[in-house]
Motif scaffolding. Structure first.
Motif, PDB file in Angstrom:
ATOM      1  N   HIS A   1      25.164  33.500  -9.133  1.00 43.50           N
ATOM      2  CA  HIS A   1      25.534  34.816  -8.445  1.00 43.50           C
ATOM      3  C   HIS A   1      24.963  36.023  -8.819  1.00 43.50           C
ATOM      4  O   HIS A   1      24.702  36.337  -9.934  1.00 43.50           O
ATOM      5  CB  HIS A   1      27.077  35.152  -8.375  1.00 43.50           C
ATOM      6  N   ASN A   2      24.739  36.943  -8.059  1.00 37.44           N
ATOM      7  CA  ASN A   2      23.772  38.383  -8.470  1.00 37.44           C
ATOM      8  C   ASN A   2      22.315  37.968  -9.151  1.00 37.44           C
ATOM      9  O   ASN A   2      22.214  38.692 -10.084  1.00 37.44           O
ATOM     10  CB  ASN A   2      24.758  39.206  -9.309  1.00 37.44           C
TER      11      ASN A   2
ATOM     12  N   GLN B   1      27.691  33.913 -12.889  1.00 32.80           N
ATOM     13  CA  GLN B   1      27.830  35.165 -12.491  1.00 32.80           C
ATOM     14  C   GLN B   1      26.717  36.009 -13.541  1.00 32.80           C
ATOM     15  O   GLN B   1      26.783  36.271 -14.733  1.00 32.80           O
ATOM     16  CB  GLN B   1      29.010  35.674 -12.637  1.00 32.80           C
TER      17      GLN B   1
ATOM     18  N   TYR C   1      36.606  33.372 -14.711  1.00 29.69           N
ATOM     19  CA  TYR C   1      35.288  33.509 -15.185  1.00 29.69           C
ATOM     20  C   TYR C   1      35.464  33.770 -16.774  1.00 29.69           C
ATOM     21  O   TYR C   1      35.932  34.863 -17.446  1.00 29.69           O
ATOM     22  CB  TYR C   1      34.780  34.645 -14.675  1.00 29.69           C
TER      23      TYR C   1
ATOM     24  N   THR D   1      30.409  34.289 -16.823  1.00 31.42           N
ATOM     25  CA  THR D   1      29.569  35.490 -16.531  1.00 31.42           C
ATOM     26  C   THR D   1      28.617  35.610 -17.832  1.00 31.42           C
ATOM     27  O   THR D   1      28.902  35.389 -19.017  1.00 31.42           O
ATOM     28  CB  THR D   1      30.355  36.658 -16.549  1.00 31.42           C
TER      29      THR D   1
ATOM     30  N   ALA E   1      30.410  39.773  -4.523  1.00 30.91           N
ATOM     31  CA  ALA E   1      30.944  38.737  -5.683  1.00 30.91           C
ATOM     32  C   ALA E   1      32.219  37.891  -5.698  1.00 30.91           C
ATOM     33  O   ALA E   1      33.132  38.756  -5.176  1.00 30.91           O
ATOM     34  CB  ALA E   1      30.680  39.471  -7.211  1.00 30.91           C
TER      35      ALA E   1
END
Length: 451
Positions: free
Chosen positions: A365-366, A324, A260, A296, A432
Motif C-alpha cells: 500500500h502507498n 503499508q 498493523y 507498516t 489507505a
C-alpha cells in the motif's frame, strides 16, 4: 403517512389494503426501520398498528428527532413508552437536560431491557473539565448485548454485571488499567472489543470469549494479550509516528489476523522474548496461527527494514501479507545508508520462512516507487515460491505524473517471480486501509486490510 397522501395501507393500490395482510412480525420489522417519529405516527393508521408500535421493542435514535424538540421529546419517549427498548442511541442530545427532565433515565434503560445502547457525551467534549461520571446503572444492565460509551469517567468501585454483552466500544473514557480489566472480565460472552483514546496506558486483554479486538494506541504504552483462547483478530490503529508501544503476545493460540504492526514505533514481544533486528527465531518467538498479517514500514530507514525481516520471521505461516509503506520526516532519514546498502542487505539475508513457503498474496500500500521499496520487491521475487498475487497500490504522488506511472510499471514488469506471475500496479488512488475500522470487527469479512 405523507402529507396529503393516502394511508400507508392503501396507497397506490386503488384503496385495497395489502399491508394489513402481512403478519405481525413483518409489520414490526417495517416499523422498526422507520425513524422514531414516523414509527409513532403509524399508530393513527389503525388500532392494529397502534398495538404493534406499543408492543414492539423500541428503536430510539435521538438524531431522528429534529431540533429544537429533541431535548423535550427524548425524555418523554423514555418515560412513556410502555414496552422494551431494542436500541437507544443518545449521540446528540444534551444529557444535562435529560438529567433535569428525567433524573431516572439510566434506571429506565435497565428496567426496559435495553439491548443496544450508545451514550455519547459530546456536548461537553470541548470543555476543560473531565468527562462526567457514567451512571452506574448502565454497568448493571443485564439485558445489554451491545454497548458504546463515548467521553465518560468510569465510576470507580462500581459492581459491573453485563452477562449478555457481546460488543463493547469505549471511546475517550477515563478508566484505570484495573477497571478496564474488570470491565472485560464482567462480560463473560464478550466477542468484540474496541478501545479508542482512553486514559489507560497499559491494556491487558484477558477473556475466554473475545474474538476480535480493535485497540487504538494513541495513549497506550503497552498492550498485552494475556489469555485469549478465541481471539481471531487483533487490529491496531491510531499510533502516532513517534510513539513507542510494546505489543506483547503471551497466549493467543487462534490469532489469525494481526495488524498493523509498525516497525518504527512498536516493540514486539512474544512470550518473554523481545524481537530485535537480526535476531533469529525459535519455537518460543513465533505465532504460527497468524495467516493474515499487516505491517507498516518506512523503507527509507534501515533499522525499520531490518525489523521488517525480524517481524516476518515471527509469523511463519502467513499466506496474505499487507505492507503499508510510509515516510518519516527528513530528519529521520538524513543519515541513512544508501540504496546499495539496502540491496546488499536483501541479497545477503537468510531465507524468511513465510515469504519462501507460505505467502500467496501480497499487497503493498502507498507504493512510491523508491529504490528501497524495489529492493524489497526484488527479494520477494527471488524468494516467494508460492506467491500467486502481488498488488502494488500506488501512492497519490505517482498518480501526479504519467511518466512516473509508466516508469513504475516498467520496473515492476522486469521482476520475475518463481510462480510466473506479474506484479499489478493499481493506479487509481484509494484510501489507505489502516483506518478501515468498520471492516475489522466484521468477522465474516475474511481480510479487513483488503483494498
Amino acid at each position: 403517512m405523507a402529507d396529503g397522501g393516502a394511508p400507508l395501507s392503501t396507497a397506490g393500490h386503488g384503496g385495497v389494503d395489502l399491508i394489513s395482510d402481512l403478519n405481525d412480525d413483518v409489520l414490526r420489522e417495517i416499523i422498526t426501520r422507520l425513524p422514531l417519529m414516523e414509527a409513532a405516527r403509524t399508530a393513527v393508521l389503525a388500532s392494529r398498528w397502534r398495538y404493534l408500535w406499543r408492543s414492539d421493542r423500541l428503536v430510539l435514535k435521538d438524531v431522528d428527532i429534529h431540533e429544537p424538540a429533541r431535548d423535550a421529546v427524548v425524555p418523554r419517549v423514555l418515560a412513556d413508552y410502555p414496552g422494551h427498548f431494542r436500541t437507544v442511541i443518545l449521540a446528540d442530545c444534551r444529557l444535562a437536560s435529560l438529567d433535569r427532565e428525567l433524573p431516572a433515565w439510566p434506571r429506565l434503560l435497565v428496567d426496559k431491557r435495553t439491548e443496544e445502547l450508545l451514550l455519547a457525551n459530546r456536548w461537553v467534549m470541548d470543555q476543560p473539565n473531565p468527562a462526567r461520571l457514567l451512571p452506574a446503572d448502565i454497568l448493571r444492565c443485564d439485558s445489554l448485548q451491545e454497548l458504546t460509551l463515548d467521553f465518560w469517567t468510569f465510576p470507580s468501585g462500581t459492581e459491573v454485571l453485563l452477562p449478555r454483552l457481546r460488543a463493547l466500544a469505549i471511546v475517550r473514557i477515563v478508566i484505570s488499567e484495573q477497571e478496564l480489566e474488570c470491565l472485560i472480565a464482567a462480560s463473560p460472552v464478550l466477542e468484540s472489543l474496541r478501545l479508542t483514546v482512553n486514559s489507560s496506558k497499559h491494556v491487558r486483554l484477558r477473556s475466554k470469549s473475545l474474538m476480535c479486538a480493535l485497540v487504538g494506541l494513541l495513549k497506550v504504552e503497552e498492550l498485552t494479550v494475556v489469555d485469549t483462547p478465541l481471539l481471531a483478530r487483533l487490529f491496531l490503529f491510531l499510533s502516532l509516528p513517534l510513539n513507542g508501544v510494546r505489543i506483547r503476545i503471551v497466549c493467543a493460540p487462534n490469532l489469525r489476523v494481526l495488524g498493523y504492526l509498525n516497525t518504527g514505533t512498536h516493540e514486539l514481544q512474544i512470550g518473554d522474548s523481545v524481537i530485535r533486528p537480526d535476531r533469529m527465531v525459535s519455537t518460543s518467538t513465533v505465532v504460527p496461527s497468524v495467516q493474515i498479517l499487516a505491517l507498516t514500514v518506512n523503507f527509507g530507514v534501515f533499522v525499520e527494514v531490518k525489523m521488517l525481516a525480524s517481524f516476518l520471521r515471527c509469523f511463519p505461516n502467513v499466506d496474505t501479507l499487507h505492507i503499508q509503506s510510509v515516510l518519516r520526516g527528513p530528519s529521520v532519514t538524513a543519515n541513512e545508508p544508501s540504496g546499495d546498502h539496502h540491496a546488499n542487505f536483501w541479497r545477503e539475508i537468510s531465507p524468511i520462512c513465510c515469504l519462501r513457503s507460505h505467502v500467496k498474496k501480497m499487497v503493498i500500500h502507498n507504493f512510491r516507487g523508491d529504490q528501497n521499496e524495489f529492493e524489497f520487491l526484488k527479494f520477494v521475487a527471488m524468494n516467494a515460491e508460492e506467491l500467486q498475487s502481488l498488488l502494488v497500490a500506488s501512492h497519490k504522488d505517482i498518480l501526479s505524473s504519467a511518466v512516473k506511472v509508466n516508469e513504475t510499471k516498467d520496473e515492476l514488469q522486469r521482476l520475475q517471480f518463481p510462480t510466473g506471475i506479474s506484479a499489478v500496479l493499481r493506479v487509481s488512488h484509494k484510501a489507505a486501509t489502516v483506518w478501515r475500522l468498520g471492516k475489522a470487527c466484521i468477522l465474516t469479512i475474511d481480510d479487513p486490510f483488503e483494498c
